[in-house]
Design a protein around this motif. Structure first.
Motif, mmCIF file in Angstrom:
data_model
loop_
_atom_site.group_PDB
_atom_site.id
_atom_site.type_symbol
_atom_site.label_atom_id
_atom_site.label_comp_id
_atom_site.label_asym_id
_atom_site.label_seq_id
_atom_site.Cartn_x
_atom_site.Cartn_y
_atom_site.Cartn_z
ATOM 1 N N PRO A 25 -62.291 30.442 -31.795
ATOM 2 C CA PRO A 25 -60.966 30.739 -32.630
ATOM 3 C C PRO A 25 -60.363 32.046 -31.786
ATOM 4 C CG PRO A 25 -62.775 31.657 -34.055
ATOM 5 C CD PRO A 25 -63.420 30.649 -32.748
ATOM 6 N N ASP A 26 -61.152 32.850 -31.033
ATOM 7 C CA ASP A 26 -60.384 33.908 -30.598
ATOM 8 C C ASP A 26 -59.983 33.874 -29.182
ATOM 9 O OD1 ASP A 26 -60.890 35.484 -32.865
ATOM 10 O OD2 ASP A 26 -62.964 35.983 -32.306
ATOM 11 N N PHE A 27 -59.826 32.246 -28.633
ATOM 12 C CA PHE A 27 -59.331 32.080 -27.418
ATOM 13 C C PHE A 27 -60.123 32.501 -26.303
ATOM 14 C CE2 PHE A 27 -56.208 30.743 -30.315
ATOM 15 C CZ PHE A 27 -55.806 29.719 -29.861
ATOM 16 N N LEU A 28 -61.544 32.839 -26.199
ATOM 17 C CA LEU A 28 -62.182 33.538 -25.180
ATOM 18 C C LEU A 28 -62.469 32.648 -24.031
ATOM 19 C CD1 LEU A 28 -64.864 35.390 -27.397
ATOM 20 C CD2 LEU A 28 -63.126 36.470 -26.181
ATOM 21 N N LEU A 29 -62.209 31.348 -24.201
ATOM 22 C CA LEU A 29 -62.420 30.371 -23.106
ATOM 23 C C LEU A 29 -61.067 30.081 -22.535
ATOM 24 C CD1 LEU A 29 -65.101 27.694 -24.332
ATOM 25 C CD2 LEU A 29 -65.375 29.622 -23.059
ATOM 26 N N ASN A 30 -60.236 30.839 -22.924
ATOM 27 C CA ASN A 30 -58.581 30.589 -22.498
ATOM 28 C C ASN A 30 -58.597 31.492 -21.120
ATOM 29 O OD1 ASN A 30 -56.108 30.168 -21.773
ATOM 30 N ND2 ASN A 30 -55.337 31.397 -23.302
ATOM 31 N N ASP A 31 -59.457 31.451 -20.214
ATOM 32 C CA ASP A 31 -59.509 32.071 -19.077
ATOM 33 C C ASP A 31 -59.796 31.126 -17.883
ATOM 34 O OD1 ASP A 31 -59.900 34.646 -17.793
ATOM 35 O OD2 ASP A 31 -61.587 33.807 -17.032
ATOM 36 N N GLU A 32 -59.045 31.187 -16.672
ATOM 37 C CA GLU A 32 -59.584 30.337 -15.500
ATOM 38 C C GLU A 32 -60.921 30.698 -14.915
ATOM 39 O OE1 GLU A 32 -56.112 29.636 -12.832
ATOM 40 O OE2 GLU A 32 -55.580 31.523 -13.934
ATOM 41 N N GLN A 33 -61.269 31.944 -14.881
ATOM 42 C CA GLN A 33 -62.639 32.352 -14.118
ATOM 43 C C GLN A 33 -63.764 31.744 -14.997
ATOM 44 O OE1 GLN A 33 -62.964 36.362 -12.587
ATOM 45 N NE2 GLN A 33 -60.752 36.553 -12.702
ATOM 46 N N ILE A 34 -63.611 31.711 -16.163
ATOM 47 C CA ILE A 34 -64.724 31.372 -16.891
ATOM 48 C C ILE A 34 -64.811 29.729 -16.831
ATOM 49 C CG2 ILE A 34 -65.402 30.821 -19.277
ATOM 50 C CD1 ILE A 34 -64.686 33.867 -20.058
ATOM 51 N N LEU A 35 -63.926 29.101 -16.827
ATOM 52 C CA LEU A 35 -63.786 27.688 -16.791
ATOM 53 C C LEU A 35 -64.251 27.225 -15.513
ATOM 54 C CD1 LEU A 35 -60.453 26.679 -18.876
ATOM 55 C CD2 LEU A 35 -62.760 26.527 -19.559
ATOM 56 N N ALA A 306 -53.344 35.961 -4.150
ATOM 57 C CA ALA A 306 -53.033 34.700 -5.174
ATOM 58 C C ALA A 306 -54.341 33.884 -5.478
ATOM 59 C CB ALA A 306 -51.974 33.789 -4.909
ATOM 60 N N SER A 307 -55.051 34.137 -6.670
ATOM 61 C CA SER A 307 -56.190 33.507 -7.087
ATOM 62 C C SER A 307 -56.050 32.918 -8.410
ATOM 63 C CB SER A 307 -57.326 34.382 -7.266
ATOM 64 O OG SER A 307 -57.102 35.464 -8.071
ATOM 65 N N ASP A 311 -50.477 33.885 -10.763
ATOM 66 C CA ASP A 311 -50.061 34.508 -9.235
ATOM 67 C C ASP A 311 -49.062 33.612 -8.677
ATOM 68 O OD1 ASP A 311 -51.854 36.610 -9.952
ATOM 69 O OD2 ASP A 311 -53.397 35.780 -8.766
ATOM 70 N N TRP A 312 -49.487 32.269 -8.796
ATOM 71 C CA TRP A 312 -48.667 31.239 -8.308
ATOM 72 C C TRP A 312 -47.156 30.986 -8.904
ATOM 73 C CZ3 TRP A 312 -49.540 30.281 -3.305
ATOM 74 C CH2 TRP A 312 -51.128 30.392 -3.029
ATOM 75 N N LEU A 313 -47.332 31.085 -10.148
ATOM 76 C CA LEU A 313 -45.945 31.136 -11.000
ATOM 77 C C LEU A 313 -45.063 32.363 -10.623
ATOM 78 C CD1 LEU A 313 -47.245 30.595 -14.614
ATOM 79 C CD2 LEU A 313 -46.631 28.829 -13.058
ATOM 80 N N PHE A 349 -51.637 27.391 -1.362
ATOM 81 C CA PHE A 349 -51.388 26.563 -2.458
ATOM 82 C C PHE A 349 -52.308 25.446 -2.588
ATOM 83 C CE2 PHE A 349 -48.916 23.911 -5.478
ATOM 84 C CZ PHE A 349 -49.136 24.746 -6.751
ATOM 85 N N GLU A 350 -52.170 24.775 -1.433
ATOM 86 C CA GLU A 350 -52.812 23.356 -1.606
ATOM 87 C C GLU A 350 -54.496 23.611 -1.753
ATOM 88 O OE1 GLU A 350 -54.173 20.247 2.009
ATOM 89 O OE2 GLU A 350 -51.903 20.732 1.825
ATOM 90 N N GLN A 351 -54.995 24.558 -1.035
ATOM 91 C CA GLN A 351 -56.333 24.999 -1.177
ATOM 92 C C GLN A 351 -56.821 25.349 -2.615
ATOM 93 O OE1 GLN A 351 -57.615 27.663 1.812
ATOM 94 N NE2 GLN A 351 -56.866 26.831 3.379
ATOM 95 N N TRP A 352 -55.729 26.063 -3.178
ATOM 96 C CA TRP A 352 -55.991 26.427 -4.505
ATOM 97 C C TRP A 352 -55.927 25.310 -5.375
ATOM 98 C CZ3 TRP A 352 -53.489 26.027 -9.132
ATOM 99 C CH2 TRP A 352 -53.916 26.958 -10.147
ATOM 100 N N MET A 353 -55.032 24.289 -5.258
ATOM 101 C CA MET A 353 -55.038 23.390 -6.179
ATOM 102 C C MET A 353 -56.261 22.364 -6.000
ATOM 103 S SD MET A 353 -51.946 22.679 -7.694
ATOM 104 C CE MET A 353 -51.641 20.872 -7.790
#
Length: 647
Positions: A25-35, A306-307, A311-313, A349-353
């Protein structure tokens, strides 16, 4: 030293279950690095927001592998209670609860819940030194000083207020509402700031930029009116004005150069201090050169750093302003530099995608949407009781074209809140636009993935599932072709309409007719803007009390043909920047023969395989120059999501 992410991830170590259910409920998994880290340890992660959708994904993509222990599936919900999950999931899987108070026991959980996850690194370090209580008041005071580094007690003048606000809004700091309210309360006690709209200046980025722009024009005009033989830098008015402060001047210069604030248009009959020239429409050639150099340097500096998706936005915003400036000026000498720069960006960007795009599909749609299918979920979650919503999808509009549209609409009195979102790949209308109107992954509408015929049904079904009856929902496409006529707009045909979805396909038509590349496209767009179609539509929707949003299903990019590919009927769909296959063997064979990027990303139907054209290339006649879409360039993938604020 252990990080907050490592503390969260520790809860998922050594769990002997293939199905893991998490209440977050606290959105702790709302994080790219954790996912990303969860995926690297063998988890497939799904965000649970709709039981039917999650059940569909589970049955079609995961059940067999989960039951045979070939896959570890983590399904997480932002609901509080575990009963949100289907009963058979709970019986089969292992359940975990994540709480923010476990990470930050000394702080007020109410306050910490509102913070952006990007601020958690500083918060986690600051928490160790905290000696106060977990009350809202003491937590806020400590966080504002030690995490956000805002010396609110020292803000005792207009200059200091400007410095704080410029830093917040230019750097896109997402201050939580409680932090904003705390600062407003503290600043309201300052007699020096009486009469200033401090609340609106702090809470609204668009209002702040509009306010600063107006003050700037007044400043320039008042300086112009001073006696001709007076040295401006020595005048009492100049010395006392907040804009003469060196820190304010530096930040203002970046706002002008990057297009956040428009320059003052005046008849120049006197010379101004050199630092002011970036904010006045004089010496246009030098001013444009300075702007392009500034943006170029900023983009180049950002590429290796950009990671994250954010950053890309930011990168796309700068690139759009850079390219829009070149196209509007029609300067051929900058075109080669721009192409080289965009090649460099798109290589990274392609590598990141290829490694990070999948994580975006597991993120929730709030507090802000990250992908285009999040948009309607976001609108439904944020919609107030009986609020009227209008969503205008500008088919094919890239961020570059949005910059041109924005400049035109600002001159007509509109202001905006801007954000960016990621389109679905491949960046085709039938894939990404259907995702917008349905609110689902493309795999859910696999039966209609090659057409847009079911968009209206998806749109109305989504809102009906969210408590709005179909008779209150309207959908319309094919707008923008002729002169604007209010009576032809479906939103106004019945006063009962509460939800209006529309497709304006003018830009998409310009794309397919752009025989001279982006120059043709921008010329056609300029002519279309002169008709005032969009401005009139926005004004009428605003007058009818709609909350208006603008977005795009995908962008576009200029490419040169590498030669048509002859495969007979092997390819299911033959696009200019993408080729679609329904057979994995044929797709793999084609990948060996054709210079393309194999893509079988998350969220696509099982038998849907894409071969994407590299940046700057298209599967058309050799050396033919076109503007198109379908692949993964940053111009195609990142599109604007705009809220129209005022008129």
């Amino acid at each position: 030293m252990k990080t907050w992410r490592e503390e969260v991830l520790e809860k998922f170590i050594h769990i002997p279950y293939s199905l893991l259910l998490v209440n977050d409920p606290d959105f702790l998994l709302n994080d790219e690095q954790i996912l990303q880290q969860l995926r690297s340890t063998g988890y497939e992660v799904v965000h649970f927001h709709d039981s039917i959708f999650t059940r569909y994904l589970y049955e079609t993509q995961f059940r067999e592998r989960v039951e045979q222990d070939e896959l570890r599936l983590l399904i997480y919900s932002n609901e509080t209670e575990e009963t949100c999950f289907p009963y058979d999931f709970l019986q089969q899987g292992y359940h975990i609860r994540l709480h923010i108070r476990d990470l930050f026991p000394k702080f007020s959980a109410t306050v910490v819940r509102q913070l952006d996850k990007d601020d958690f690194d500083g918060l986690y370090a600051a928490h160790k030194s905290y000696q106060g209580s977990n009350s809202d008041k003491e937590t806020l005071e400590y966080i504002v000083k030690h995490v956000y580094k805002i010396p609110y007690e020292l803000i005792d003048s207009e200059v200091e207020l400007y410095k704080m606000l410029l830093s917040i809004h230019y750097e896109k700091k997402q201050l939580p509402q409680k932090v904003q309210e705390f600062l407003i309360e503290k600043l309201a006690e300052r007699n020096e700031l009486k009469g200033m709209p401090v609340k609106r200046l702090l809470m609204s980025t668009s209002y702040f930029f509009q306010y600063i722009e107006k003050r700037w024009v007044e400043f320039v005009q008042q300086l112009s009116a001073l006696e001709k033989d007076l040295i401006l830098e020595e005048s009492t008015f100049y010395l006392a004005h907040p804009f003469s402060n060196p820190d304010v001047r530096r930040l203002m210069n970046d706002l002008f150069t990057e297009g956040y604030i428009r320059k003052a248009k005046i008849d120049v009959t006197r010379s101004f201090p050199s630092w002011m020239k970036s904010g006045i429409e004089i010496e246009k050639e030098d001013s444009m050169e300075e702007k392009l150099r500034h943006l170029y340097d900023k983009i180049v500096k950002q590429i290796p750093a950009a990671s994250r998706y954010k950053d890309w936005l930011h990168m796309m915003e700068w690139m759009a302003e850079y390219k829009c400036t070149i196209l509007e000026a029609n300067k051929r000498e900058y075109e080669e530099e721009a192409y080289t720069l965009f090649q460099q960006v798109n290589g990274a960007f392609e590598q990141w995608m290829m490694t990070n795009y999948r994580s975006l599909t597991s993120l929730p749609p709030i507090p802000k949407p990250k992908m285009v299918h999040h948009i309607v979920q976001f609108l439904a979650a944020k919609r107030a009781q009986n609020e009227k919503i209008a969503l205008l999808v500008m088919d094919g509009m890239s961020y570059v074209q949005w910059k041109r549209i924005k400049h035109d609409l600002e001159n007509k009195g509109f202001t905006f809140e801007e954000h960016g979102v990621f389109a679905w790949v491949p960046t085709l209308t039938s894939v990404s636009r259907q995702a917008i109107f349905s609110g689902h992954f493309p795999s859910v509408f696999s039966q209609s993935i090659h057409t847009t015929a079911k968009e209206e049904n998806y749109w109305k079904t989504f809102w009906e599932n969210n408590g709005v009856l179909k008779q209150y929902v309207s959908y319309q496409k094919g707008l923008g072709k002729d002169r604007y006529k209010k009576e032809e707009i479906a939103a106004f045909r019945r006063p009962s309409i509460k939800i209006y979805g529309a497709v304006i396909d003018s830009i998409d038509r310009f794309i397919h007719g752009a025989v001279q590349g982006e120059k043709s496209l921008m010329s056609e767009l300029q002519l279309w803007l002169h008709t005032d179609y969009l401005a009139q539509l926005l004004a009428d929707l605003h007058d009818a009390k709609f909350t208006i949003y603008i977005t795009s299903d995908h962008g576009n990019t200029e490419s040169v043909g590498i030669g048509r590919i002859s495969e007979g009927v092997l390819a299911e769909q033959k696009g200019e920047r993408v080729r679609i296959y329904d057979d994995a063997v044929l797709w793999k064979e084609a990948s060996k023969k054709i210079n393309g990027i194999p893509w079988q990303g998350a969220g696509l139907p099982k038998d849907y395989y894409a071969l994407l054209a590299p940046y700057g290339q298209a599967f058309v006649h050799k050396n033919e120059r076109i503007v198109s879409h379908g692949s993964i360039s940053i111009e195609e993938v990142i599109v604007p999501f705009i809220r129209v604020i005022a008129h």
